[in-house]
Scaffold this motif. Structure first.
Motif, mmCIF file in Angstrom:
data_model
loop_
_atom_site.group_PDB
_atom_site.id
_atom_site.type_symbol
_atom_site.label_atom_id
_atom_site.label_comp_id
_atom_site.label_asym_id
_atom_site.label_seq_id
_atom_site.Cartn_x
_atom_site.Cartn_y
_atom_site.Cartn_z
ATOM 1 N N LEU A 141 13.144 -4.736 -0.444
ATOM 2 C CA LEU A 141 13.007 -5.471 -1.709
ATOM 3 C C LEU A 141 11.538 -5.524 -2.137
ATOM 4 C CD1 LEU A 141 14.216 -7.059 -4.030
ATOM 5 C CD2 LEU A 141 14.279 -9.085 -2.563
ATOM 6 N N VAL A 142 10.643 -5.741 -1.184
ATOM 7 C CA VAL A 142 9.203 -5.731 -1.493
ATOM 8 C C VAL A 142 8.828 -4.383 -2.116
ATOM 9 C CG1 VAL A 142 6.860 -5.770 -0.522
ATOM 10 C CG2 VAL A 142 8.599 -7.345 0.361
ATOM 11 N N THR A 143 9.289 -3.304 -1.493
ATOM 12 C CA THR A 143 8.979 -1.957 -1.971
ATOM 13 C C THR A 143 9.528 -1.725 -3.367
ATOM 14 O OG1 THR A 143 8.930 -1.109 0.279
ATOM 15 C CG2 THR A 143 9.292 0.510 -1.463
ATOM 16 N N ARG A 144 10.779 -2.125 -3.594
ATOM 17 C CA ARG A 144 11.385 -1.917 -4.916
ATOM 18 C C ARG A 144 10.697 -2.757 -5.991
ATOM 19 N NH1 ARG A 144 16.046 -1.890 -2.031
ATOM 20 N NH2 ARG A 144 16.687 -3.929 -2.783
ATOM 21 N N LEU A 145 10.331 -3.986 -5.663
ATOM 22 C CA LEU A 145 9.621 -4.842 -6.632
ATOM 23 C C LEU A 145 8.261 -4.236 -6.991
ATOM 24 C CD1 LEU A 145 10.496 -8.351 -5.180
ATOM 25 C CD2 LEU A 145 10.979 -7.610 -7.513
ATOM 26 N N ALA A 146 7.551 -3.750 -5.986
ATOM 27 C CA ALA A 146 6.230 -3.154 -6.231
ATOM 28 C C ALA A 146 6.359 -1.917 -7.111
ATOM 29 C CB ALA A 146 5.555 -2.802 -4.908
ATOM 30 N N GLN A 147 7.325 -1.069 -6.802
ATOM 31 C CA GLN A 147 7.500 0.154 -7.585
ATOM 32 C C GLN A 147 7.931 -0.170 -9.011
ATOM 33 O OE1 GLN A 147 10.103 2.208 -4.827
ATOM 34 N NE2 GLN A 147 8.379 3.264 -3.873
ATOM 35 N N ARG A 196 0.838 -1.195 0.000
ATOM 36 C CA ARG A 196 0.000 0.000 0.000
ATOM 37 C C ARG A 196 0.881 1.255 0.000
ATOM 38 N NH1 ARG A 196 -3.594 -0.107 4.958
ATOM 39 N NH2 ARG A 196 -5.071 -1.508 4.027
ATOM 40 N N GLY A 197 1.949 1.206 0.782
ATOM 41 C CA GLY A 197 2.867 2.343 0.849
ATOM 42 C C GLY A 197 3.641 2.539 -0.437
ATOM 43 N N ALA A 198 4.008 1.425 -1.085
ATOM 44 C CA ALA A 198 4.812 1.496 -2.313
ATOM 45 C C ALA A 198 3.962 1.855 -3.529
ATOM 46 C CB ALA A 198 5.510 0.157 -2.558
ATOM 47 N N LEU A 199 2.652 1.612 -3.420
ATOM 48 C CA LEU A 199 1.742 1.792 -4.565
ATOM 49 C C LEU A 199 0.589 2.728 -4.198
ATOM 50 C CD1 LEU A 199 1.587 -1.995 -5.476
ATOM 51 C CD2 LEU A 199 2.847 -0.239 -6.755
ATOM 52 N N ALA A 256 5.988 -9.745 -14.507
ATOM 53 C CA ALA A 256 7.220 -10.496 -14.782
ATOM 54 C C ALA A 256 8.484 -9.640 -14.948
ATOM 55 C CB ALA A 256 7.010 -11.396 -16.002
ATOM 56 N N PRO A 257 8.430 -8.488 -15.643
ATOM 57 C CA PRO A 257 9.665 -7.710 -15.805
ATOM 58 C C PRO A 257 10.233 -7.199 -14.474
ATOM 59 C CG PRO A 257 7.918 -6.861 -17.254
ATOM 60 C CD PRO A 257 7.307 -7.901 -16.378
ATOM 61 N N ALA A 258 9.375 -6.993 -13.495
ATOM 62 C CA ALA A 258 9.862 -6.542 -12.185
ATOM 63 C C ALA A 258 10.664 -7.657 -11.519
ATOM 64 C CB ALA A 258 8.686 -6.124 -11.297
ATOM 65 N N ILE A 259 10.171 -8.892 -11.647
ATOM 66 C CA ILE A 259 10.884 -10.037 -11.075
ATOM 67 C C ILE A 259 12.207 -10.255 -11.798
ATOM 68 C CG2 ILE A 259 10.826 -12.551 -10.737
ATOM 69 C CD1 ILE A 259 8.955 -11.227 -8.808
ATOM 70 N N SER A 260 12.175 -10.265 -13.141
ATOM 71 C CA SER A 260 13.413 -10.528 -13.880
ATOM 72 C C SER A 260 14.434 -9.420 -13.653
ATOM 73 C CB SER A 260 13.131 -10.725 -15.374
ATOM 74 O OG SER A 260 12.455 -9.609 -15.908
ATOM 75 N N GLY A 261 13.951 -8.195 -13.476
ATOM 76 C CA GLY A 261 14.855 -7.079 -13.227
ATOM 77 C C GLY A 261 15.542 -7.126 -11.881
ATOM 78 N N HIS A 262 14.996 -7.908 -10.961
ATOM 79 C CA HIS A 262 15.574 -8.027 -9.614
ATOM 80 C C HIS A 262 16.010 -9.463 -9.314
ATOM 81 C CE1 HIS A 262 13.354 -4.245 -9.343
ATOM 82 N NE2 HIS A 262 14.124 -3.935 -8.325
ATOM 83 N N ALA A 263 16.160 -10.280 -10.362
ATOM 84 C CA ALA A 263 16.431 -11.713 -10.183
ATOM 85 C C ALA A 263 17.663 -11.977 -9.327
ATOM 86 C CB ALA A 263 16.573 -12.397 -11.542
ATOM 87 N N GLU A 264 18.719 -11.210 -9.578
ATOM 88 C CA GLU A 264 19.961 -11.426 -8.843
ATOM 89 C C GLU A 264 19.774 -11.144 -7.349
ATOM 90 O OE1 GLU A 264 24.209 -9.439 -9.426
ATOM 91 O OE2 GLU A 264 23.399 -10.285 -11.289
ATOM 92 N N GLU A 265 19.129 -10.027 -7.076
ATOM 93 C CA GLU A 265 18.881 -9.639 -5.690
ATOM 94 C C GLU A 265 17.988 -10.661 -4.974
ATOM 95 O OE1 GLU A 265 17.528 -5.580 -3.370
ATOM 96 O OE2 GLU A 265 17.433 -5.649 -5.568
ATOM 97 N N ILE A 266 16.972 -11.145 -5.686
ATOM 98 C CA ILE A 266 16.075 -12.151 -5.116
ATOM 99 C C ILE A 266 16.871 -13.408 -4.777
ATOM 100 C CG2 ILE A 266 14.150 -13.710 -5.645
ATOM 101 C CD1 ILE A 266 13.003 -11.329 -7.370
#
Length: 120
Positions: A106-112, A32-35, A72-82
């Protein structure tokens, strides 16, 4: 309670196993905070957040783990960090046991990141 007819986030979290509720409530608050522009909704029997008709984030409780889903692009963009956090990722999400949640930042960055893939 029939999980298929749950109308909203509050009811979903209330119906989840007790051990999961604090994690689900926390995820909801983080998302909710990130979005800030997103509306809360239910889709595929999961609580989610929608921007201009596109579901950009959702979460779910399973028997032993929690799922957190993004575009999906949010996940692939953070794959290494995940991977570095030791989480299991699919094309559109990460799953984790309630006692080992996804780091808040990480939750916040993925949501954004996910919200940036909405057409508009």
């Amino acid at each position: 309670m029939d999980m298929a007819t749950i109308p909203d986030h509050d009811s979903y979290i209330a119906a989840a196993p007790e051990a999961f509720r604090p994690v689900l409530n926390h995820l909801r608050d983080l998302l909710r905070g990130a979005l800030p522009d997103a509306e809360e909704m239910m889709a595929y029997n999961m609580p989610g957040f929608r921007i201009r008709g596109t579901v950009v984030a959702s979460y779910a409780a399973f028997s032993k783990q929690v799922g957190l889903y993004f575009l999906a692009p949010a996940i692939s963009g953070h794959a290494e960090e995940i991977a570095e956090t030791g989480l299991r990722a699919s094309k559109t999400g990460v799953t984790f046991p309630p006692r080992k949640p996804v780091p808040d930042d990480l939750v916040t960055r993925l949501a954004q990141a996910s919200s940036k893939y909405v057409d508009g």
